[in-house]
Design a protein around this motif. Sequence first.
Motif, short mmCIF file in Angstrom:
data_model
loop_
_atom_site.label_atom_id
_atom_site.label_comp_id
_atom_site.label_asym_id
_atom_site.label_seq_id
_atom_site.Cartn_x
_atom_site.Cartn_y
_atom_site.Cartn_z
N VAL A 1 45.96 73.49 115.52
CA VAL A 1 45.68 73.98 116.87
C VAL A 1 44.20 73.82 117.23
O VAL A 1 43.87 73.43 118.35
CB VAL A 1 46.11 75.46 116.99
N PHE A 2 43.31 74.09 116.29
CA PHE A 2 41.88 74.10 116.59
C PHE A 2 41.16 72.82 116.21
O PHE A 2 39.99 72.86 115.84
CB PHE A 2 41.21 75.30 115.93
N GLY B 1 36.87 80.36 111.14
CA GLY B 1 36.59 78.93 111.13
C GLY B 1 36.06 78.39 109.82
O GLY B 1 36.00 77.17 109.63
N ILE B 2 35.67 79.26 108.89
CA ILE B 2 35.10 78.78 107.63
C ILE B 2 36.08 77.92 106.83
O ILE B 2 35.71 76.84 106.37
CB ILE B 2 34.54 79.95 106.80
N PRO B 3 37.34 78.32 106.66
CA PRO B 3 38.27 77.42 105.96
C PRO B 3 38.48 76.10 106.70
O PRO B 3 38.66 75.05 106.09
CB PRO B 3 39.58 78.21 105.90
N LEU B 4 38.42 76.16 108.04
CA LEU B 4 38.56 74.93 108.82
C LEU B 4 37.35 74.03 108.63
O LEU B 4 37.48 72.79 108.56
CB LEU B 4 38.73 75.27 110.30
N ALA B 5 36.18 74.62 108.51
CA ALA B 5 34.97 73.84 108.24
C ALA B 5 35.07 73.18 106.87
O ALA B 5 34.68 72.01 106.70
CB ALA B 5 33.74 74.73 108.33
N ILE B 6 35.60 73.90 105.90
CA ILE B 6 35.77 73.33 104.56
C ILE B 6 36.72 72.14 104.62
O ILE B 6 36.49 71.11 103.99
CB ILE B 6 36.26 74.41 103.58
N CYS C 1 44.68 64.38 108.36
CA CYS C 1 44.08 65.31 109.32
C CYS C 1 45.10 66.27 109.92
O CYS C 1 44.74 67.36 110.33
CB CYS C 1 43.43 64.53 110.47
N LEU C 2 46.34 65.87 109.98
CA LEU C 2 47.37 66.76 110.54
C LEU C 2 47.68 67.94 109.62
O LEU C 2 47.98 69.03 110.10
CB LEU C 2 48.65 65.97 110.81
N TRP C 3 47.61 67.76 108.32
CA TRP C 3 48.03 68.78 107.37
C TRP C 3 47.14 68.72 106.12
O TRP C 3 47.61 68.39 105.05
CB TRP C 3 49.50 68.52 107.00
N PRO C 4 45.85 69.07 106.22
CA PRO C 4 44.92 68.85 105.10
C PRO C 4 45.01 69.88 103.97
O PRO C 4 44.67 69.56 102.83
CB PRO C 4 43.55 68.91 105.75
N PHE C 5 45.43 71.10 104.28
CA PHE C 5 45.46 72.12 103.23
C PHE C 5 46.64 71.86 102.31
O PHE C 5 47.76 71.66 102.75
CB PHE C 5 45.55 73.52 103.84
N PHE D 1 44.84 68.22 115.47
CA PHE D 1 45.68 67.35 116.28
C PHE D 1 44.84 66.28 116.97
O PHE D 1 45.17 65.10 116.94
CB PHE D 1 46.46 68.18 117.31
N TRP D 2 43.73 66.70 117.58
CA TRP D 2 42.89 65.75 118.30
C TRP D 2 42.17 64.80 117.36
O TRP D 2 41.99 63.62 117.66
CB TRP D 2 41.89 66.49 119.19
N LEU D 3 41.80 65.31 116.21
CA LEU D 3 41.16 64.47 115.20
C LEU D 3 42.13 63.40 114.71
O LEU D 3 41.78 62.22 114.59
CB LEU D 3 40.67 65.34 114.05
N ALA D 4 43.36 63.81 114.46
CA ALA D 4 44.38 62.86 114.02
C ALA D 4 44.66 61.81 115.10
O ALA D 4 44.82 60.63 114.79
CB ALA D 4 45.66 63.59 113.65
#
Length: 133
Positions: free
Chosen positions: A11-12, A99-104, A48-52, A15-18
């Motif tokens: 969401v954040f 946002g910290i996990p997203l930054a990682i 990029c869609l599902w990195p975790f 999607f756009w990165l992918a």
Amino acid sequence: MKTLLNIIWLVFGGFWLALGYFAAGLICCVLIVTIPWGIASFRIGFYCLWPFGQMVVEKPGGSGVFALLGNVIWLLVAGIWIAIGHVVTAVAMAITIVGIPLAIANLKLIPVSLMPLGKQIVPTDRPFVSTYR
């Protein structure tokens, strides 16, 4: 936890990165000579869609001289700029606690965006994997 982080990531920004990586992959595939980079862009786009819960590793058996040469060309033409974009976006994401996990995750994309050829994406059992093999 991986699923929740992946949904928040999607969401954040994911999607756009992918979509950006997919657009670059299409352009590279249309130009025919750059098809290896196009395939690598699609691979990064799906990552990029599902990195975790996934990580980037070297392909078994080594990547070869052509992958090394292709990575050097990619690094000079696009890789450094994409990596800078990931760093800037990671800093912006790290401003909030959520946002910290997203930054990682964004920082986790830097090695594959710098040298995408000869790599593969593999699943892992942990949501945060900071090691790059």
